[in-house]
Scaffold this motif. Structure first.
Motif, PDB file in Angstrom:
ATOM      1  N   PRO A 179       0.806  -1.231   0.000  1.00 28.32           N
ATOM      2  CA  PRO A 179       0.000   0.000   0.000  1.00 28.32           C
ATOM      3  C   PRO A 179       0.838   1.279   0.000  1.00 28.32           C
ATOM      4  N   THR A 180       2.060   1.204   0.516  1.00 36.03           N
ATOM      5  CA  THR A 180       2.904   2.403   0.543  1.00 36.03           C
ATOM      6  C   THR A 180       3.546   2.675  -0.818  1.00 36.03           C
ATOM      7  N   THR A 181       3.620   1.649  -1.674  1.00 34.36           N
ATOM      8  CA  THR A 181       4.168   1.811  -3.031  1.00 34.36           C
ATOM      9  C   THR A 181       3.254   1.085  -4.021  1.00 34.36           C
ATOM     10  N   PRO A 182       2.029   1.588  -4.212  1.00 34.92           N
ATOM     11  CA  PRO A 182       1.055   0.878  -5.041  1.00 34.92           C
ATOM     12  C   PRO A 182       1.440   0.780  -6.518  1.00 34.92           C
ATOM     13  N   TRP A 183       2.418   1.557  -6.960  1.00 39.56           N
ATOM     14  CA  TRP A 183       2.854   1.514  -8.349  1.00 39.56           C
ATOM     15  C   TRP A 183       3.825   0.353  -8.617  1.00 39.56           C
ATOM     16  N   VAL A 184       4.311  -0.274  -7.544  1.00 37.23           N
ATOM     17  CA  VAL A 184       5.215  -1.424  -7.687  1.00 37.23           C
ATOM     18  C   VAL A 184       4.383  -2.691  -7.520  1.00 37.23           C
ATOM     19  N   PRO A 185       4.314  -3.528  -8.568  1.00 30.36           N
ATOM     20  CA  PRO A 185       3.499  -4.748  -8.439  1.00 30.36           C
ATOM     21  C   PRO A 185       4.056  -5.696  -7.376  1.00 30.36           C
ATOM     22  N   GLY A 186       3.157  -6.420  -6.759  1.00 32.58           N
ATOM     23  CA  GLY A 186       3.565  -7.413  -5.766  1.00 32.58           C
ATOM     24  C   GLY A 186       4.209  -8.617  -6.436  1.00 32.58           C
ATOM     25  N   GLU A 187       4.839  -9.451  -5.652  1.00 30.34           N
ATOM     26  CA  GLU A 187       5.478 -10.658  -6.178  1.00 30.34           C
ATOM     27  C   GLU A 187       4.421 -11.639  -6.687  1.00 30.34           C
ATOM     28  N   PRO A 188       4.613 -12.165  -7.887  1.00 30.31           N
ATOM     29  CA  PRO A 188       3.638 -13.131  -8.405  1.00 30.31           C
ATOM     30  C   PRO A 188       3.787 -14.495  -7.736  1.00 30.31           C
ATOM     31  N   THR A 189       2.683 -15.220  -7.686  1.00 33.23           N
ATOM     32  CA  THR A 189       2.675 -16.592  -7.216  1.00 33.23           C
ATOM     33  C   THR A 189       2.504 -17.476  -8.444  1.00 33.23           C
ATOM     34  N   ILE A 190       3.408 -18.430  -8.619  1.00 32.38           N
ATOM     35  CA  ILE A 190       3.359 -19.307  -9.787  1.00 32.38           C
ATOM     36  C   ILE A 190       3.099 -20.729  -9.318  1.00 32.38           C
ATOM     37  N   THR A 191       2.029 -21.321  -9.849  1.00 29.87           N
ATOM     38  CA  THR A 191       1.688 -22.711  -9.567  1.00 29.87           C
ATOM     39  C   THR A 191       1.901 -23.496 -10.850  1.00 29.87           C
ATOM     40  N   THR A 192       2.756 -24.512 -10.797  1.00 26.57           N
ATOM     41  CA  THR A 192       3.059 -25.318 -11.981  1.00 26.57           C
ATOM     42  C   THR A 192       2.756 -26.771 -11.682  1.00 26.57           C
ATOM     43  N   GLU A 193       2.159 -27.444 -12.661  1.00 22.00           N
ATOM     44  CA  GLU A 193       1.830 -28.859 -12.524  1.00 22.00           C
ATOM     45  C   GLU A 193       2.207 -29.597 -13.805  1.00 22.00           C
ATOM     46  N   THR A 194       2.842 -30.748 -13.659  1.00 23.36           N
ATOM     47  CA  THR A 194       3.132 -31.598 -14.810  1.00 23.36           C
ATOM     48  C   THR A 194       1.866 -32.352 -15.168  1.00 23.36           C
ATOM     49  N   LEU A 195       1.522 -32.342 -16.461  1.00 27.52           N
ATOM     50  CA  LEU A 195       0.292 -32.964 -16.928  1.00 27.52           C
ATOM     51  C   LEU A 195       0.537 -34.340 -17.520  1.00 27.52           C
ATOM     52  N   GLN A 196      -0.441 -35.200 -17.374  1.00 27.69           N
ATOM     53  CA  GLN A 196      -0.461 -36.465 -18.106  1.00 27.69           C
ATOM     54  C   GLN A 196      -1.145 -36.124 -19.425  1.00 27.69           C
ATOM     55  N   ALA A 197      -0.390 -36.095 -20.512  1.00 30.84           N
ATOM     56  CA  ALA A 197      -0.931 -35.525 -21.737  1.00 30.84           C
ATOM     57  C   ALA A 197      -0.351 -36.160 -22.992  1.00 30.84           C
ATOM     58  N   THR A 198      -1.089 -35.980 -24.081  1.00 37.05           N
ATOM     59  CA  THR A 198      -0.598 -36.320 -25.415  1.00 37.05           C
ATOM     60  C   THR A 198      -0.624 -35.040 -26.240  1.00 37.05           C
ATOM     61  N   VAL A 199       0.316 -34.923 -27.158  1.00 35.82           N
ATOM     62  CA  VAL A 199       0.425 -33.751 -28.012  1.00 35.82           C
ATOM     63  C   VAL A 199       0.446 -34.223 -29.453  1.00 35.82           C
ATOM     64  N   LYS A 200      -0.379 -33.616 -30.292  1.00 37.59           N
ATOM     65  CA  LYS A 200      -0.392 -33.963 -31.713  1.00 37.59           C
ATOM     66  C   LYS A 200      -0.852 -32.756 -32.510  1.00 37.59           C
ATOM     67  N   ARG A 201      -0.641 -32.834 -33.817  1.00 40.48           N
ATOM     68  CA  ARG A 201      -1.105 -31.753 -34.689  1.00 40.48           C
ATOM     69  C   ARG A 201      -2.617 -31.663 -34.579  1.00 40.48           C
ATOM     70  N   VAL A 202      -3.159 -30.465 -34.669  1.00 40.81           N
ATOM     71  CA  VAL A 202      -4.593 -30.242 -34.504  1.00 40.81           C
ATOM     72  C   VAL A 202      -5.376 -31.048 -35.542  1.00 40.81           C
ATOM     73  N   GLU A 203      -6.479 -31.640 -35.089  1.00 40.99           N
ATOM     74  CA  GLU A 203      -7.327 -32.419 -35.984  1.00 40.99           C
ATOM     75  C   GLU A 203      -8.113 -31.488 -36.905  1.00 40.99           C
ATOM     76  N   GLN A 204      -8.351 -31.937 -38.118  1.00 40.51           N
ATOM     77  CA  GLN A 204      -9.051 -31.151 -39.132  1.00 40.51           C
ATOM     78  C   GLN A 204     -10.401 -30.635 -38.633  1.00 40.51           C
ATOM     79  N   LYS A 205     -11.115 -31.433 -37.871  1.00 39.29           N
ATOM     80  CA  LYS A 205     -12.460 -31.032 -37.432  1.00 39.29           C
ATOM     81  C   LYS A 205     -12.449 -29.798 -36.527  1.00 39.29           C
ATOM     82  N   PHE A 206     -11.301 -29.472 -35.924  1.00 44.75           N
ATOM     83  CA  PHE A 206     -11.215 -28.313 -35.040  1.00 44.75           C
ATOM     84  C   PHE A 206     -10.750 -27.047 -35.760  1.00 44.75           C
ATOM     85  N   ILE A 207     -10.243 -27.183 -36.962  1.00 46.63           N
ATOM     86  CA  ILE A 207      -9.691 -26.032 -37.682  1.00 46.63           C
ATOM     87  C   ILE A 207     -10.830 -25.155 -38.180  1.00 46.63           C
TER      88      ILE A 207
END
Length: 122
Positions: free
Chosen positions: A37-65
């Protein structure tokens, strides 16, 4: 739908995505901290939450384009439900490279999600 166990289906999706997991995919949520509050022009420290996903990655399917938001040179990440509800402001990283999130869809489209599809720029 009466009698359908979405939690059980989410578990099945997680098991399959764990079995066919590809590469290292993470989701990160960055929440900007409150400024002092004394220095409102300075942003506060960000909180970062990271999670490893169980995932598959592939080129986008035609039906979604659609040629506007989603084009044929992008990838789709199908992933199990993480510990927090994903949003369009989250950041996805695939094998160490941050990817621009274009769209995010729960599966199914209504009710309790059993998995998600994220569309990211390649």
């Amino acid at each position: 739908m009466t009698g359908f166990d979405y939690a059980k289906m989410a578990g099945s999706a997680a098991r399959l995505l764990t079995r066919f997991n590809q590469g290292m995919v993470t989701i990160s949520r960055i929440v900007q901290g409150e400024p002092d509050p004394t220095t409102p022009w300075v942003p506060g420290e960000p909180t970062i939450t990271t999670e490893t996903l169980q995932a598959t990655v592939k080129r986008v399917e035609q039906k979604f384009i659609d040629g506007t938001l989603i084009v044929g040179t992008e990838d789709q990440i199908t992933f199990a439900v993480p510990s927090f509800e994903p949003s369009l402001s989250d950041e996805f990283t695939v094998d160490g490279k941050v990817r621009v999130l274009k769209d995010l869809r729960p599966l199914p489209g209504a009710g309790l999600p059993v998995a998600y599809i994220a569309f990211v720029a390649a």
